[in-house]
Scaffold this active site. Structure first.
Site, short mmCIF file in Angstrom:
data_model
loop_
_atom_site.label_atom_id
_atom_site.label_comp_id
_atom_site.label_asym_id
_atom_site.label_seq_id
_atom_site.Cartn_x
_atom_site.Cartn_y
_atom_site.Cartn_z
N CYS A 110 5.59 9.72 -0.55
CA CYS A 110 4.37 9.17 -0.39
C CYS A 110 3.00 10.08 -0.74
O CYS A 110 2.14 10.30 -0.31
CB CYS A 110 4.13 9.19 1.21
SG CYS A 110 5.18 7.86 2.16
N TYR A 122 11.60 6.13 -0.70
CA TYR A 122 13.02 5.85 -1.25
C TYR A 122 13.57 4.82 -0.19
O TYR A 122 13.21 4.69 1.12
CB TYR A 122 13.61 7.10 -1.11
CG TYR A 122 15.27 7.07 -0.90
CD1 TYR A 122 15.97 6.52 -1.85
CD2 TYR A 122 15.96 7.20 0.41
CE1 TYR A 122 17.18 6.58 -2.08
CE2 TYR A 122 17.22 6.61 0.32
CZ TYR A 122 17.91 6.59 -0.73
OH TYR A 122 19.30 6.37 -0.60
N GLY A 161 0.80 -1.17 0.00
CA GLY A 161 0.13 0.01 -0.02
C GLY A 161 0.83 1.15 0.08
O GLY A 161 1.98 1.19 0.29
#
Length: 223
Positions: free
Chosen positions: A178, A74, A69
């Site tokens: 994100c 990184y 998910g």
């Protein structure tokens, strides 16, 4: 529960293959649950919600579709990756499990007198930065110190957590980490805490039973 530590960087595909085999073994009852502490060479991973526009520099590092998910993140030297392979079939509550992972990170950071925070609308663990200029609406600046992204296969988890100890934070410039461009990233060393991987691993192990009521056992693999 096995506690696994790898001292040398593990290629991403090698780690993924190991996790997928382990998950099958956990579900079949032939393997114990496991927590694997490792590092990766520099790379970007794309979660199931990754948007193409958040990959700002596609040619900088290898990019892997992870199946976990979340969006882009990184991994690289100086970052402790914590892969959590656990059977959550009895609870069947993904949000609760992710919250427990966040709590585990919060308790671990507290061992170094660091106050992490979490948000309902942002998965991961964040640090308030009063030393940085606040947002235009008055909200205090925050930097992300730990990312969380999991995948489930027949209610067995894999993937997990990454905690920034001392990675090259400039490497994050190739992505909107994100999917969030308004916040920065930080690390323990960036915050002035000279914490080693050994010290962090001890804290993770000590705090784990407080959240999951299960004590990991010593194990070592060499891949």
């Amino acid at each position: 529960m096995d506690w696994i530590v790898s001292d040398r960087p593990i290629p991403y595909n090698t780690a993924l293959q190991f996790m997928e085999r382990r998950v099958i073994g956990i579900r079949s009852g032939t393997e114990a649950e496991a927590i694997w502490l490792l590092q990766h060479p520099p790379l970007y991973t794309a979660g199931t919600s990754a948007q193409p526009e958040d990959l700002l520099n596609p040619s900088r590092f290898p990019v892997f579709r992870s199946g976990r998910g979340g969006q882009y993140t990184y991994h690289g030297p100086g970052q402790r990756v914590v892969y959590v392979m656990m059977d959550i079939q009895k609870q069947r509550d993904v949000r609760r499990f992710v919250t427990k992972l966040e709590q585990w990170v919060l308790k671990t950071l507290a061992c170094f007198n660091l106050d992490g925070i979490t948000h309902e609308n942002r998965v991961g663990v964040w640090i308030k930065r009063p030393d940085k200029a606040p947002f235009s609406d008055g909200r205090p600046a925050e930097d992300k110190i730990a990312a969380i992204g999991i995948r489930l296969k027949k209610w067995v988890s894999y993937h997990g957590i990454s905690i920034n100890v001392d990675p090259d934070l400039e490497h994050y410039s190739g992505i909107n980490a994100c999917g969030i461009s308004d916040y920065g990233v930080t690390s323990l060393v960036d915050l002035g805490l000279l914490v080693s991987f050994y010290e962090l691993d001890i804290a993770l192990r000590q705090c784990f039973p407080e959240v999951f009521a299960t004590t990991p056992q010593d194990s070592l693999i060499d891949l």
